[in-house]
Design a protein around this motif. Sequence first.
Motif, PDB file in Angstrom:
ATOM      1  N   UNK A 362      66.607  22.400  30.165  1.00  0.00           N
ATOM      2  CA  UNK A 362      66.940  22.541  31.556  1.00  0.00           C
ATOM      3  C   UNK A 362      68.310  23.160  31.706  1.00  0.00           C
ATOM      4  N   UNK A 363      69.194  22.985  30.644  1.00  0.00           N
ATOM      5  CA  UNK A 363      70.609  23.741  30.613  1.00  0.00           C
ATOM      6  C   UNK A 363      70.614  24.699  29.803  1.00  0.00           C
ATOM      7  N   UNK A 364      69.389  25.318  29.561  1.00  0.00           N
ATOM      8  CA  UNK A 364      69.483  26.215  28.347  1.00  0.00           C
ATOM      9  C   UNK A 364      69.948  27.729  29.208  1.00  0.00           C
ATOM     10  N   UNK A 379      65.344  28.272  34.921  1.00  0.00           N
ATOM     11  CA  UNK A 379      65.240  27.645  36.320  1.00  0.00           C
ATOM     12  C   UNK A 379      64.160  26.616  36.717  1.00  0.00           C
ATOM     13  N   UNK A 380      63.301  26.550  35.720  1.00  0.00           N
ATOM     14  CA  UNK A 380      62.190  25.611  36.089  1.00  0.00           C
ATOM     15  C   UNK A 380      61.377  25.031  34.809  1.00  0.00           C
ATOM     16  N   UNK A 391      60.300  28.347  32.665  1.00  0.00           N
ATOM     17  CA  UNK A 391      60.428  29.404  33.517  1.00  0.00           C
ATOM     18  C   UNK A 391      61.786  29.910  33.314  1.00  0.00           C
ATOM     19  N   UNK A 392      62.115  31.175  32.742  1.00  0.00           N
ATOM     20  CA  UNK A 392      63.415  31.698  32.526  1.00  0.00           C
ATOM     21  C   UNK A 392      63.813  32.938  33.408  1.00  0.00           C
ATOM     22  N   UNK A 402      61.762  40.312  37.223  1.00  0.00           N
ATOM     23  CA  UNK A 402      60.572  39.478  37.013  1.00  0.00           C
ATOM     24  C   UNK A 402      61.065  38.417  36.035  1.00  0.00           C
ATOM     25  N   UNK A 403      60.424  37.307  36.183  1.00  0.00           N
ATOM     26  CA  UNK A 403      60.972  36.084  35.343  1.00  0.00           C
ATOM     27  C   UNK A 403      59.900  35.935  33.929  1.00  0.00           C
ATOM     28  N   UNK A 404      60.259  35.437  32.971  1.00  0.00           N
ATOM     29  CA  UNK A 404      59.373  35.062  31.897  1.00  0.00           C
ATOM     30  C   UNK A 404      59.236  33.653  31.801  1.00  0.00           C
ATOM     31  N   UNK A 405      58.204  33.143  30.883  1.00  0.00           N
ATOM     32  CA  UNK A 405      57.712  31.885  30.498  1.00  0.00           C
ATOM     33  C   UNK A 405      57.805  31.772  28.954  1.00  0.00           C
ATOM     34  N   UNK A 406      58.810  30.700  28.596  1.00  0.00           N
ATOM     35  CA  UNK A 406      58.555  30.627  27.188  1.00  0.00           C
ATOM     36  C   UNK A 406      58.147  29.242  26.808  1.00  0.00           C
ATOM     37  N   UNK A 407      58.041  28.961  25.441  1.00  0.00           N
ATOM     38  CA  UNK A 407      57.536  27.621  25.167  1.00  0.00           C
ATOM     39  C   UNK A 407      58.648  26.545  24.689  1.00  0.00           C
TER      40      UNK A 407
END
Length: 585
Positions: A362-364, A379-380, A391-392, A402-407
């Motif tokens: 959560x702090x990345x 952010x989530x 969610x980045x 737009x945001x991205x999602x990573x694993x």
Amino acid sequence: MPVLDGSFEAFVTNLGKYNEGELVGEWVHFPTTEEEMKKVFERIGIGSKDEFGQVYEEWFITDYDCSIHGVSNLLGEYENLDKLNYLAARLDEMSRSELEHFVAIMDSGCDEVNDLDDLINLTYNLDNYDFIPDIKDYDDLGRYYFFEGGYNIDNKFGSFVDYIDFERYGEDCAINEGGTLTDAGYIRPTGDSWNRYFDGTLEDIPDEYRVTGSGEELEQPSTITVLVVEPDRKPYVKEIPSSLESLQHEVGGDIEAVYPFEEPVAIVCNEEGKMNGLPLNRALRDDSGEIYDIVAGTFLVTGLTDDSFGSLSPDLLRQFMTEFKMPEQFAKIGDRIVAIPMISEEQQKQTVLEEKSSIVNENTSGMAVDGHIGTWHTIDHKEIDGHTFWLMEHDTFGDDASCIIVDERGELVLSHIYDGFDETAVNLLRQEVMPVEKMPDDSISIEEMKQYGYKWGGMLPMREEAAAEVMKSCQIYRLYGDDTEGLVLDAKEIKEHAAKGGIFGVEKADWVAELEKQNPLKAAEMSLEDDYGMIDGIINNGPKEDKANEKGGKTSIMDRLKSAKTAQQTDKLSPHKEKKSEREI
């Protein structure tokens, strides 16, 4: 009907300033001139120096604004400005009817056009497509062919005309011809071969369209950014003069360049390193991982220009810093040379710390993500079937991008996220982690698909032969290296895409459903469970998912992620325009 209204523009950005966290750029209206382009470069700082005396030399394109359907989607961040000007000038020179013809071809989803070079060639190949304007539907098309085709000469059908199903007739004509209805009218291919008027090289661009110089040799940059790899040390980045003397100084003697990688890089080493007994440094390996050579002494990894060594891009710097991260020592075992990673107890502790710090939490913040410029912060997050996804948001642009999602490992999973973990995104992520008992094609893995450039793990990759077989029972897609896909409509598309080196995919949900149909015992169990909540003791006869709704009218994964965004256009950072355009980072 969309037409080109003079809004073919690109936001040209100073790459060096951007990497420093500052968006310095300007909207450029194409076609333009070499003189105007020089003024733009001056205004955005290309050619000026930073606080360390380094010249800002590189630029890229942050955004496009073009009213012709599909054009902006084919243009990338690092397109050549001369090519862009060539395309814009060709469009600007067209008559209104020619422009409407071009618009209709693009609106039809022309399979011949995949990049900027193809767009330029399309301007020379309009005659390869017949265009009938003002055809709004199949009824219009049927009446056009019936009356213009001479079927009703001298009104020989009389009142029987009122009983003809023109819509059905028009639809049949379109299917037989491979034609498409567009907002501009009806378009159909003639079947003629394309004339590749433009071969894609910079030398083939006519001088009157050039805006970065009329073909004369450009002055080489005074410094280049390279990766220095020394024996017994981790690699590091260094800015060095681009002269031959500087390269020789870094490697300690006359240089030799080798090119062992597909990427546009060179390994510059000491030509007599082994003869002079320099310490062995790093191994070079073939595709199977076997050592075929060892570099002796310090060497450099450099980028390549058309005729010389150049700076490594940020992506290549990261890639080869990882490639040569671990120092190696070598031993002969039998007739084989083996490489042994050199790592002390202290290095082991540091490696563990680095690996732990690379796990997203959560702090990345300040995290680089493959395939996306700039850095990102969390952010989530959401737990899905035992996996955590993050969610980045972009560090520089925030809500403007737009945001991205990573694993959990920071690997990219989904791009173009506008509404966080909404239902569409969650469904796609659930497929990402969905287990499958059997792959549709054992010759290619999901990891290989992601290395190819298609990142969503909810798609199972296939090569040509398997795709042709799976298409008999499931929808399949053409996968592209820019993380997009297109639905395969007929077997001809499979051969054409495979001939270009492309691969194919089937969605996990579709494939799992097909496997269940092929397993009658499992299908029977599932049927009984739905009705009686038995067999394995788990009641699961609640409402079934509406698979038809889940599939909807989907033509691409990106479309599903963007579907909730149609009601509101997000303002973007573009300081020199009042009209704001969407930026995809």
